[in-house]
Design a protein around this motif. Structure first.
Motif, PDB file in Angstrom:
ATOM      1  N   ARG A  42       0.812  -1.205   0.000  1.00 37.96           N
ATOM      2  CA  ARG A  42       0.000   0.000   0.000  1.00 37.96           C
ATOM      3  C   ARG A  42       0.846   1.256   0.000  1.00 37.96           C
ATOM      4  N   GLU A  43       2.119   1.127   0.279  1.00 35.99           N
ATOM      5  CA  GLU A  43       2.991   2.291   0.349  1.00 35.99           C
ATOM      6  C   GLU A  43       4.058   2.244  -0.735  1.00 35.99           C
ATOM      7  N   ILE A  44       3.700   1.772  -1.900  1.00 36.91           N
ATOM      8  CA  ILE A  44       4.634   1.727  -3.025  1.00 36.91           C
ATOM      9  C   ILE A  44       4.720   3.124  -3.614  1.00 36.91           C
ATOM     10  N   SER A  45       5.926   3.527  -3.933  1.00 35.77           N
ATOM     11  CA  SER A  45       6.106   4.875  -4.471  1.00 35.77           C
ATOM     12  C   SER A  45       5.729   4.916  -5.950  1.00 35.77           C
ATOM     13  N   PRO A  46       5.385   6.099  -6.453  1.00 34.25           N
ATOM     14  CA  PRO A  46       5.071   6.236  -7.875  1.00 34.25           C
ATOM     15  C   PRO A  46       6.275   5.890  -8.758  1.00 34.25           C
ATOM     16  N   VAL A  47       7.473   6.118  -8.248  1.00 37.30           N
ATOM     17  CA  VAL A  47       8.672   5.787  -9.023  1.00 37.30           C
ATOM     18  C   VAL A  47       8.735   4.281  -9.259  1.00 37.30           C
ATOM     19  N   PHE A  48       8.441   3.506  -8.226  1.00 39.24           N
ATOM     20  CA  PHE A  48       8.451   2.055  -8.351  1.00 39.24           C
ATOM     21  C   PHE A  48       7.366   1.603  -9.336  1.00 39.24           C
ATOM     22  N   LEU A  49       6.188   2.236  -9.258  1.00 37.67           N
ATOM     23  CA  LEU A  49       5.111   1.899 -10.192  1.00 37.67           C
ATOM     24  C   LEU A  49       5.513   2.234 -11.623  1.00 37.67           C
ATOM     25  N   CYS A  50       6.222   3.335 -11.801  1.00 39.98           N
ATOM     26  CA  CYS A  50       6.679   3.711 -13.142  1.00 39.98           C
ATOM     27  C   CYS A  50       7.690   2.705 -13.676  1.00 39.98           C
ATOM     28  N   ARG A  51       8.540   2.198 -12.795  1.00 38.15           N
ATOM     29  CA  ARG A  51       9.502   1.183 -13.229  1.00 38.15           C
ATOM     30  C   ARG A  51       8.778  -0.099 -13.651  1.00 38.15           C
ATOM     31  N   LEU A 110      -3.902   0.072 -15.284  1.00 40.28           N
ATOM     32  CA  LEU A 110      -4.034   0.136 -13.825  1.00 40.28           C
ATOM     33  C   LEU A 110      -2.847   0.860 -13.193  1.00 40.28           C
ATOM     34  N   LEU A 111      -1.651   0.570 -13.680  1.00 36.94           N
ATOM     35  CA  LEU A 111      -0.463   1.252 -13.160  1.00 36.94           C
ATOM     36  C   LEU A 111      -0.545   2.748 -13.428  1.00 36.94           C
ATOM     37  N   TYR A 112      -0.984   3.114 -14.620  1.00 39.41           N
ATOM     38  CA  TYR A 112      -1.104   4.525 -14.970  1.00 39.41           C
ATOM     39  C   TYR A 112      -2.108   5.222 -14.058  1.00 39.41           C
ATOM     40  N   GLU A 113      -3.270   4.599 -13.877  1.00 38.77           N
ATOM     41  CA  GLU A 113      -4.294   5.208 -13.027  1.00 38.77           C
ATOM     42  C   GLU A 113      -3.814   5.345 -11.590  1.00 38.77           C
ATOM     43  N   ARG A 114      -3.096   4.350 -11.107  1.00 37.07           N
ATOM     44  CA  ARG A 114      -2.562   4.413  -9.737  1.00 37.07           C
ATOM     45  C   ARG A 114      -1.523   5.516  -9.605  1.00 37.07           C
ATOM     46  N   CYS A 115      -0.652   5.666 -10.612  1.00 33.95           N
ATOM     47  CA  CYS A 115       0.353   6.743 -10.566  1.00 33.95           C
ATOM     48  C   CYS A 115      -0.319   8.109 -10.591  1.00 33.95           C
ATOM     49  N   VAL A 116      -1.332   8.270 -11.440  1.00 29.93           N
ATOM     50  CA  VAL A 116      -2.043   9.548 -11.503  1.00 29.93           C
ATOM     51  C   VAL A 116      -2.711   9.826 -10.170  1.00 29.93           C
ATOM     52  N   GLU A 117      -3.285   8.800  -9.572  1.00 30.67           N
ATOM     53  CA  GLU A 117      -3.943   8.965  -8.272  1.00 30.67           C
ATOM     54  C   GLU A 117      -2.937   9.364  -7.193  1.00 30.67           C
ATOM     55  N   THR A 119      -0.066  10.869  -7.586  1.00 33.62           N
ATOM     56  CA  THR A 119       0.608  12.145  -7.843  1.00 33.62           C
ATOM     57  C   THR A 119      -0.384  13.259  -8.151  1.00 33.62           C
ATOM     58  N   SER A 120      -1.635  13.079  -7.801  1.00 34.59           N
ATOM     59  CA  SER A 120      -2.636  14.097  -8.107  1.00 34.59           C
ATOM     60  C   SER A 120      -2.391  15.390  -7.339  1.00 34.59           C
ATOM     61  N   ASP A 121      -1.670  15.315  -6.226  1.00 33.09           N
ATOM     62  CA  ASP A 121      -1.413  16.523  -5.449  1.00 33.09           C
ATOM     63  C   ASP A 121      -0.327  17.386  -6.075  1.00 33.09           C
ATOM     64  N   LEU A 122       0.364  16.879  -7.068  1.00 39.28           N
ATOM     65  CA  LEU A 122       1.374  17.672  -7.756  1.00 39.28           C
ATOM     66  C   LEU A 122       0.675  18.506  -8.825  1.00 39.28           C
ATOM     67  N   HIS A 123       0.564  19.784  -8.601  1.00 40.73           N
ATOM     68  CA  HIS A 123      -0.160  20.646  -9.534  1.00 40.73           C
ATOM     69  C   HIS A 123       0.729  21.135 -10.656  1.00 40.73           C
ATOM     70  N   GLU A 124       2.012  21.133 -10.435  1.00 44.37           N
ATOM     71  CA  GLU A 124       2.937  21.692 -11.395  1.00 44.37           C
ATOM     72  C   GLU A 124       3.287  20.650 -12.445  1.00 44.37           C
ATOM     73  N   GLY A 125       3.122  21.011 -13.698  1.00 46.66           N
ATOM     74  CA  GLY A 125       3.487  20.119 -14.787  1.00 46.66           C
ATOM     75  C   GLY A 125       4.971  20.210 -15.049  1.00 46.66           C
ATOM     76  N   PRO A 126       5.481  19.322 -15.843  1.00 46.96           N
ATOM     77  CA  PRO A 126       6.914  19.377 -16.148  1.00 46.96           C
ATOM     78  C   PRO A 126       7.216  20.625 -16.972  1.00 46.96           C
ATOM     79  N   PRO A 127       8.366  21.226 -16.747  1.00 49.99           N
ATOM     80  CA  PRO A 127       8.707  22.426 -17.508  1.00 49.99           C
ATOM     81  C   PRO A 127       8.979  22.067 -18.964  1.00 49.99           C
ATOM     82  N   GLU A 128       8.701  22.997 -19.831  1.00 49.45           N
ATOM     83  CA  GLU A 128       8.970  22.783 -21.254  1.00 49.45           C
ATOM     84  C   GLU A 128      10.463  22.851 -21.488  1.00 49.45           C
ATOM     85  N   LEU A 129      11.019  21.795 -21.999  1.00 52.86           N
ATOM     86  CA  LEU A 129      12.450  21.775 -22.267  1.00 52.86           C
ATOM     87  C   LEU A 129      12.773  22.523 -23.552  1.00 52.86           C
ATOM     88  N   VAL A 130      11.890  22.394 -24.524  1.00 57.34           N
ATOM     89  CA  VAL A 130      12.083  23.094 -25.786  1.00 57.34           C
ATOM     90  C   VAL A 130      10.890  24.037 -25.937  1.00 57.34           C
TER      91      VAL A 130
END
Length: 189
Positions: A42-51, A110-117, A119-130
């Protein structure tokens, strides 16, 4: 009686022998972090889910390549009677790969939905690199530093701007050259 048992591990067994037996593909390789224990699911990090998601995508690509190999190896009948068992075997393999592919896509969803769930508290999107054309880059907050560092930063930025300009000129020249070559090839026909 429970107080007499050691806190970690079972009595009389070294900690190395207490790990559950994992198949070779599930065992973490060198450089990979170990799998989390079952109690910590229940305490798996989003990084682990992404891997796990990345590995799932790799499995999807592998299965898809296998499907294409099976279909490429399948010969159309063209009036030739070949063994019906060969076709049934290939059809069965193809059906199994497609079933596994569907399961992998469900797992990835399922992994995608769990990661979104998670990290939903992160309001800031990734900065535009280009940045987009015509869009000014947002000013980056720079900590106060020495004049030499600021001067070096401006020099590097100027070099990057000049290199970008050179690359743009080269791309335009290449585009024109390709246009001319294509035009000559078309006229030659």
């Amino acid at each position: 009686m429970a107080a007499s048992l050691p806190q970690k591990g079972l009595a009389g067994m070294p900690p190395q022998q207490q790990q559950p037996h994992l198949p070779p593909s599930a065992a973490p390789g060198p450089g990979q972090p170990p799998m989390p224990p079952q109690g910590a699911l229940r305490e798996i990090s989003p990084v682990f889910l992404c891997r796990i998601g990345q590995e799932t995508v790799q499995d999807i690509v592998t299965r898809t390549m296998e499907i294409f190999q099976i279909t490429r190896a399948t010969q159309l009948p063209n009036g030739v009677t070949q063994s019906q068992a060969v076709y049934q075997d290939r059809f069965g393999k193809l059906q199994e790969h497609l079933r596994q592919l569907a399961l992998l896509f469900r797992k990835l969803r399922l992994l995608y939905e769990r990661c979104v769930e998670m990290t939903s508290d992160l309001h800031e999107g990734p900065p535009e690199l280009v940045p987009y054309v015509g869009e000014e880059t947002s000013s980056v907050r720079v900590e106060p530093c020495s004049a030499a560092v600021n001067h070096e930063r401006h020099e590097v930025l100027e070099k990057v701007r000049l290199k970008n300009q050179e690359m743009k000129i080269l791309m335009d020249q290449m585009r024109n050259l390709l246009w001319d070559v294509n035009a000559m090839l078309t006229l030659r026909k």
